[in-house]
Motif scaffolding. Sequence first.
Motif, mmCIF file in Angstrom:
data_model
loop_
_atom_site.group_PDB
_atom_site.id
_atom_site.type_symbol
_atom_site.label_atom_id
_atom_site.label_comp_id
_atom_site.label_asym_id
_atom_site.label_seq_id
_atom_site.Cartn_x
_atom_site.Cartn_y
_atom_site.Cartn_z
ATOM 1 N N VAL A 94 0.867 -1.170 0.000
ATOM 2 C CA VAL A 94 0.000 0.000 0.000
ATOM 3 C C VAL A 94 0.907 1.224 0.000
ATOM 4 O O VAL A 94 1.773 1.359 0.873
ATOM 5 N N GLN A 95 0.730 2.084 -1.017
ATOM 6 C CA GLN A 95 1.612 3.243 -1.172
ATOM 7 C C GLN A 95 1.646 4.071 0.106
ATOM 8 O O GLN A 95 0.626 4.321 0.733
ATOM 9 N N ASN A 96 2.863 4.486 0.491
ATOM 10 C CA ASN A 96 3.135 5.279 1.698
ATOM 11 C C ASN A 96 2.816 4.527 2.982
ATOM 12 O O ASN A 96 2.674 5.129 4.041
ATOM 13 N N GLU A 97 2.659 3.204 2.889
ATOM 14 C CA GLU A 97 2.438 2.384 4.083
ATOM 15 C C GLU A 97 3.422 1.216 4.024
ATOM 16 O O GLU A 97 4.529 1.371 3.530
ATOM 17 N N THR A 98 3.021 0.069 4.494
ATOM 18 C CA THR A 98 3.910 -1.092 4.523
ATOM 19 C C THR A 98 3.312 -2.228 3.704
ATOM 20 O O THR A 98 2.198 -2.126 3.200
ATOM 21 N N LEU A 99 4.059 -3.327 3.642
ATOM 22 C CA LEU A 99 3.509 -4.538 3.048
ATOM 23 C C LEU A 99 2.401 -5.037 3.961
ATOM 24 O O LEU A 99 2.538 -5.029 5.183
ATOM 25 N N GLN A 100 1.297 -5.479 3.371
ATOM 26 C CA GLN A 100 0.160 -5.946 4.161
ATOM 27 C C GLN A 100 -0.367 -7.246 3.574
ATOM 28 O O GLN A 100 -0.148 -7.547 2.409
ATOM 29 N N GLY A 101 -1.083 -8.004 4.373
ATOM 30 C CA GLY A 101 -1.701 -9.245 3.913
ATOM 31 C C GLY A 101 -0.698 -10.331 3.573
ATOM 32 O O GLY A 101 -1.007 -11.252 2.827
ATOM 33 N N THR A 102 0.490 -10.245 4.104
ATOM 34 C CA THR A 102 1.596 -11.133 3.736
ATOM 35 C C THR A 102 1.293 -12.593 4.055
ATOM 36 O O THR A 102 0.799 -12.916 5.136
ATOM 37 N N VAL A 103 1.598 -13.462 3.077
ATOM 38 C CA VAL A 103 1.472 -14.911 3.273
ATOM 39 C C VAL A 103 2.763 -15.578 2.799
ATOM 40 O O VAL A 103 3.406 -15.104 1.866
ATOM 41 N N PRO A 104 3.154 -16.679 3.455
ATOM 42 C CA PRO A 104 4.349 -17.403 3.021
ATOM 43 C C PRO A 104 4.039 -18.275 1.802
ATOM 44 O O PRO A 104 2.898 -18.693 1.599
ATOM 45 N N LEU A 105 5.078 -18.545 1.016
ATOM 46 C CA LEU A 105 4.947 -19.419 -0.154
ATOM 47 C C LEU A 105 5.494 -20.798 0.183
ATOM 48 O O LEU A 105 6.263 -20.960 1.116
ATOM 49 N N GLY A 106 5.132 -21.776 -0.596
ATOM 50 C CA GLY A 106 5.596 -23.141 -0.384
ATOM 51 C C GLY A 106 5.327 -23.992 -1.607
ATOM 52 O O GLY A 106 5.320 -23.506 -2.723
ATOM 53 N N ALA A 115 -6.833 -10.360 2.786
ATOM 54 C CA ALA A 115 -7.501 -9.164 2.269
ATOM 55 C C ALA A 115 -6.858 -7.910 2.866
ATOM 56 O O ALA A 115 -6.520 -7.877 4.047
ATOM 57 N N VAL A 116 -6.691 -6.902 2.010
ATOM 58 C CA VAL A 116 -6.081 -5.641 2.425
ATOM 59 C C VAL A 116 -7.031 -4.506 2.056
ATOM 60 O O VAL A 116 -7.452 -4.413 0.902
ATOM 61 N N PRO A 117 -7.393 -3.633 3.014
ATOM 62 C CA PRO A 117 -8.257 -2.504 2.672
ATOM 63 C C PRO A 117 -7.616 -1.677 1.564
ATOM 64 O O PRO A 117 -6.472 -1.258 1.686
ATOM 65 N N GLY A 118 -8.363 -1.463 0.480
ATOM 66 C CA GLY A 118 -7.769 -0.788 -0.662
ATOM 67 C C GLY A 118 -8.559 0.369 -1.218
ATOM 68 O O GLY A 118 -8.096 1.060 -2.120
ATOM 69 N N TYR A 119 -9.756 0.625 -0.702
ATOM 70 C CA TYR A 119 -10.577 1.694 -1.265
ATOM 71 C C TYR A 119 -9.886 3.045 -1.100
ATOM 72 O O TYR A 119 -9.485 3.422 0.003
ATOM 73 N N GLY A 120 -9.704 3.760 -2.201
ATOM 74 C CA GLY A 120 -9.081 5.083 -2.162
ATOM 75 C C GLY A 120 -7.578 5.060 -1.983
ATOM 76 O O GLY A 120 -6.972 6.093 -1.714
ATOM 77 N N LYS A 121 -6.945 3.882 -2.104
ATOM 78 C CA LYS A 121 -5.499 3.769 -1.923
ATOM 79 C C LYS A 121 -4.859 3.205 -3.187
ATOM 80 O O LYS A 121 -5.491 2.486 -3.940
ATOM 81 N N CYS A 122 -3.590 3.528 -3.364
ATOM 82 C CA CYS A 122 -2.812 2.942 -4.458
ATOM 83 C C CYS A 122 -2.124 1.687 -3.923
ATOM 84 O O CYS A 122 -1.461 1.738 -2.888
ATOM 85 N N THR A 123 -2.308 0.584 -4.626
ATOM 86 C CA THR A 123 -1.766 -0.689 -4.162
ATOM 87 C C THR A 123 -1.130 -1.443 -5.326
ATOM 88 O O THR A 123 -1.388 -1.163 -6.491
ATOM 89 N N ARG A 124 -0.296 -2.420 -4.978
ATOM 90 C CA ARG A 124 0.288 -3.322 -5.971
ATOM 91 C C ARG A 124 0.619 -4.642 -5.288
ATOM 92 O O ARG A 124 0.918 -4.669 -4.101
ATOM 93 N N ALA A 145 1.851 -3.394 -11.568
ATOM 94 C CA ALA A 145 1.693 -1.943 -11.739
ATOM 95 C C ALA A 145 0.785 -1.409 -10.634
ATOM 96 O O ALA A 145 -0.048 -2.143 -10.077
ATOM 97 N N TRP A 146 0.938 -0.136 -10.327
ATOM 98 C CA TRP A 146 0.083 0.482 -9.312
ATOM 99 C C TRP A 146 -1.366 0.455 -9.766
ATOM 100 O O TRP A 146 -1.675 0.750 -10.916
#
Length: 148
Positions: A94-106, A115-124, A145-146
């Motif tokens: 989330v732009q100007n914030e941190t990584l969110q909703g992180t999950v490990p791979l395997g 799920a990450v709140p995204g309304y009104g935010k720029c995310t990638r 892309a953003w």
Amino acid sequence: MSTAVRSLTALAAAMALVLGLSLSTASPAQASPMCSDAYQVKGTVYIYGDQSTPVASLKQFYSPSCGQNWGYLWVWQWALDAGYWLRGELAVYVQNETLQGTVPLGRYQEFYTDAVPGYGKCTRAYLSASIYGPNSSTSVEEVTAWGC
């Protein structure tokens, strides 16, 4: 095992090879945590590692009714069959914030972030992983892309 059973097993295996079907056991698909109206944001990023054919696909989805974003990673079947797998993390940045909703791979075929709140935010969507193959390993860091 009877001759008839052996013959049928050999015939089924030969037909699967001719038809291009895989006899390996695929990792079970994960149930989608996304809301029913979720759609892909921007384009797909193809993850190659040290291969000329993509090993995985990275995408981001957004749901207007839920106001949530998800990162999504799909490991291609050919890569799983060849013994490739990823270790690392998938997240939504989330732009100007941190990584969110992180999950490990395997050793699975598909991954969704939380799920990450995204309304009104720029995310990638964000991927940081090591790709392990039969004879190699490669580190990758990729983002979509953003979506704003």
